[in-house]
Enzyme design. Sequence first.
Site, short mmCIF file in Angstrom:
data_model
loop_
_atom_site.label_atom_id
_atom_site.label_comp_id
_atom_site.label_asym_id
_atom_site.label_seq_id
_atom_site.Cartn_x
_atom_site.Cartn_y
_atom_site.Cartn_z
N LYS A 35 2.36 16.78 19.08
CA LYS A 35 1.89 17.54 17.92
C LYS A 35 0.86 18.59 18.35
O LYS A 35 0.93 19.75 17.98
CB LYS A 35 1.21 16.58 16.93
CG LYS A 35 1.84 16.52 15.58
CD LYS A 35 1.11 15.57 14.66
CE LYS A 35 2.14 14.85 13.81
NZ LYS A 35 1.62 14.00 12.78
N THR A 122 -6.86 7.92 2.05
CA THR A 122 -6.96 7.06 0.87
C THR A 122 -7.17 5.62 1.36
O THR A 122 -6.30 5.08 2.04
CB THR A 122 -5.67 7.17 0.03
OG1 THR A 122 -5.50 8.55 -0.31
CG2 THR A 122 -5.75 6.35 -1.23
N PHE A 251 2.71 16.55 -15.93
CA PHE A 251 3.26 15.27 -15.44
C PHE A 251 4.10 14.56 -16.50
O PHE A 251 4.11 13.34 -16.56
CB PHE A 251 2.12 14.36 -14.95
CG PHE A 251 2.07 14.33 -13.43
CD1 PHE A 251 1.87 15.49 -12.73
CD2 PHE A 251 2.25 13.15 -12.74
CE1 PHE A 251 1.86 15.49 -11.34
CE2 PHE A 251 2.25 13.13 -11.35
CZ PHE A 251 2.05 14.30 -10.67
N CYS A 262 2.38 8.99 -1.10
CA CYS A 262 1.15 8.53 -1.78
C CYS A 262 1.39 7.56 -2.93
O CYS A 262 0.90 6.43 -2.89
CB CYS A 262 0.36 9.74 -2.27
SG CYS A 262 -0.36 10.66 -0.89
N LYS A 322 10.06 15.90 -2.94
CA LYS A 322 9.93 16.90 -4.00
C LYS A 322 10.10 18.27 -3.36
O LYS A 322 10.21 18.37 -2.13
CB LYS A 322 8.59 16.78 -4.72
CG LYS A 322 7.38 17.07 -3.84
CD LYS A 322 6.13 17.09 -4.70
CE LYS A 322 4.90 17.39 -3.89
NZ LYS A 322 3.69 17.43 -4.69
P1 NAD Z 1 0.17 11.82 8.38
O1 NAD Z 1 0.88 10.63 8.86
O2 NAD Z 1 0.91 13.07 8.06
O3 NAD Z 1 -0.97 12.21 9.42
C1 NAD Z 1 -1.82 11.29 10.01
C2 NAD Z 1 -2.08 11.73 11.45
O4 NAD Z 1 -3.12 10.94 12.01
C3 NAD Z 1 -0.89 11.57 12.39
O5 NAD Z 1 -0.60 12.82 12.96
C4 NAD Z 1 -1.37 10.57 13.45
O6 NAD Z 1 -0.85 10.82 14.72
C5 NAD Z 1 -2.86 10.77 13.39
N1 NAD Z 1 -3.68 9.66 13.89
C6 NAD Z 1 -3.59 8.35 13.57
N2 NAD Z 1 -4.56 7.65 14.20
C7 NAD Z 1 -5.26 8.52 14.94
C8 NAD Z 1 -6.39 8.42 15.80
N3 NAD Z 1 -7.00 7.25 16.02
N4 NAD Z 1 -6.84 9.52 16.42
C9 NAD Z 1 -6.25 10.71 16.19
N5 NAD Z 1 -5.19 10.89 15.37
C10 NAD Z 1 -4.71 9.80 14.75
O7 NAD Z 1 -0.65 11.32 7.07
P2 NAD Z 1 -1.08 12.22 5.81
O8 NAD Z 1 0.05 12.37 4.87
O9 NAD Z 1 -1.80 13.42 6.30
O10 NAD Z 1 -2.10 11.21 5.11
C11 NAD Z 1 -3.35 10.92 5.67
C12 NAD Z 1 -4.18 10.17 4.64
O11 NAD Z 1 -4.45 11.03 3.52
C13 NAD Z 1 -3.52 8.93 4.05
O12 NAD Z 1 -4.49 7.95 3.81
C14 NAD Z 1 -2.94 9.42 2.74
O13 NAD Z 1 -2.82 8.39 1.80
C15 NAD Z 1 -4.00 10.40 2.31
N6 NAD Z 1 -3.52 11.45 1.42
C16 NAD Z 1 -2.33 12.05 1.65
C17 NAD Z 1 -1.90 13.06 0.82
C18 NAD Z 1 -0.56 13.71 1.04
O14 NAD Z 1 -0.12 14.46 0.16
N7 NAD Z 1 0.10 13.49 2.17
C19 NAD Z 1 -2.68 13.48 -0.27
C20 NAD Z 1 -3.91 12.87 -0.47
C21 NAD Z 1 -4.32 11.86 0.38
#
Ligand code: NAD
Length: 432
Positions: A35, A122, A251, A262, A322
Amino acid sequence: MKIGIIGTGYVGLPTGVGLAELGNEVTCIDREASKIDALKAGKLTIYEDGLEELFHKNRLSGRLTFTTSMKEGIENADVVLIAVGTPPHPITKEADMKYIHAAATELAEFLQGYTVVATKSTVPVGTGDAVEGLIRKKNPQADFDVVSLPEFLREGFAVHDFFNPDRIIVGANSKRAADVIKKLYTPFEKKTRMLFVNRRSAETIKYASNAFLAMKIHYINEMADFCEKSGADIYEVAKGLGLDSRIGEKFLNPGPGYGGSCFPKDTNAMAYMGRQNNVNLSLIEATIKGNDLRQQQMGERILEAVKNIKSPKIAVLGLAFKNGTDDCRQSPAIKIVSTLLEKNVNIKAFDPKAMPNAKNLLGDKIQYAQDEYDALSGADVLAILTEWKQFGELDLTKVKNLMRTPTIIDLRNLLNPEEVRKLGFTYRGIGR
Ligand code: NAD
C-alpha cells in the site's frame, strides 16, 4: 501541525489528504508495504470521489508523505491519529481490538514531547483507557493524552464529508488535549458544531449514531414491505414521514438492506456491549436479524423471477455496497449474489469501480462483464443491486434487445416503473 496517521485505509487516507490540504504536515503510516509503495509512487489504493486531485497536489507539495516506519511517522508529531480497522470477531461479533492494541503498543516508544493520541477508529467504550494503559506501560515517561475522535465520514463522500462535517465530537478527559484538537479543527470552527464530551461518551456516540442509522434504514425497508402488500407507495410515505422535523427526510430510502464496513459491524459490536453490560438493546438486536433476513429475501425475490427457467442467466449490476466506492465489505450485493449461487444459476456481473474487490470475494464463481450491456447479453433477469447513477441511465431499448427474457428486479428503485413496463419489461422495484 505535525500529524502521524496510523492506518491508511478508507478513513486514514482521505483524512490524511484532507489534513494536508488544510496546511498540516501529515505522515500516513501503514504496515502493508504494498500500500505504502503504491501511494509513494502516486497510485491511489482506494476509490473515493475527488480524492485523486488532492492526493497528488499534497503529495507533490511534500505536506503528505507515506511510510511503513512507525518511528518516522510518530517522532515529533503533535497529534497521532489511530485509524486502523476494528473488524468483527468471527464468533462473538464484538469489535476485535488486536489492531488498535498493536498500534498503541507500537507507537508508544516513539512519542516525543507532548502528544495527543486520538482514536479515529470505531472502538468499544473503554478503549481510550486501554490505549492509555498500553502506552503508559511501554513508555512510562511519555507526555501524552488519549482522546476519542470518532469518524463520521461516509464512503463515497469521504472528501466532501472531511471538509463539511456535520459535527466534530471530541472525547477528551483533559483541557490540554481538548485545546490541541480545537486547534487542529480551527478551519472548521465557523462552519460546524464541535462538541466536547468525556472520552466514554464520545466512544458511545459513534456506536449510538450508527446503530440509529441502521435502524432507520431497516424501518423504512419494513415500511416498504408493508407498502408492497397494502398498495401504498413508499416514496409518498417516506416524504410524508420526513416532513416531520422530529423524524427528518434523510435515510428514508428503501433498498436491499444496509451493508458496508460499518453498520453491520457496529450494530453487532453495540449489541455485544449491551449483552456484556446486561442492557437490553432489543431494537438493535431486531435490526440486525431483520437486515440479515432481508438480504436473503432479496436474493429469493430474484430467484422467484426466474423460477420457471432452466439454468437461468442473471445479469447483476452493482457489487459495491453503495455507489461512489469500490468497497465490497459486507456488501448486500455480494450477499445476494451468494444466495443466488446456492441455486443452479449463471451470473454475469458489472460494477464500474468494485470489480477487483468483488473478484477477491467471489473468485470465479461468477463471470465479470466489460460493461452493463455485456452483462445483459442473453440474460433472463436484470438485478440492479447498487445505486450507481449510470444504471438508471441505461438505453432500455438496447437492454430489451439484448436480454433473453425482459425482466428487471430493481432493488435500488433506479428505474421508472411505468416507463419500463411500457417498453414491455416485467418490472419489480421496492415498496411501490
Ligand atoms: P481499512 O481496513 O480500510 O484500513 C485500516 C488500515 O490500517 C489498513 O490499511 C491496515 O493495513 C492498517 N493497519 C492495521 N494495523 C496497523 C498497524 N499496527 N500499523 C499500521 N497500519 C495498520 O479500515 P477503514 O475502513 O479505514 O476503517 C478504519 C476504522 O475507522 C474502523 O474502526 C472503522 O470502523 C472506522 N470507520 C470507518 C468508516 C468507513 O467509512 N470506512 C467510517 C467511519 C469510521
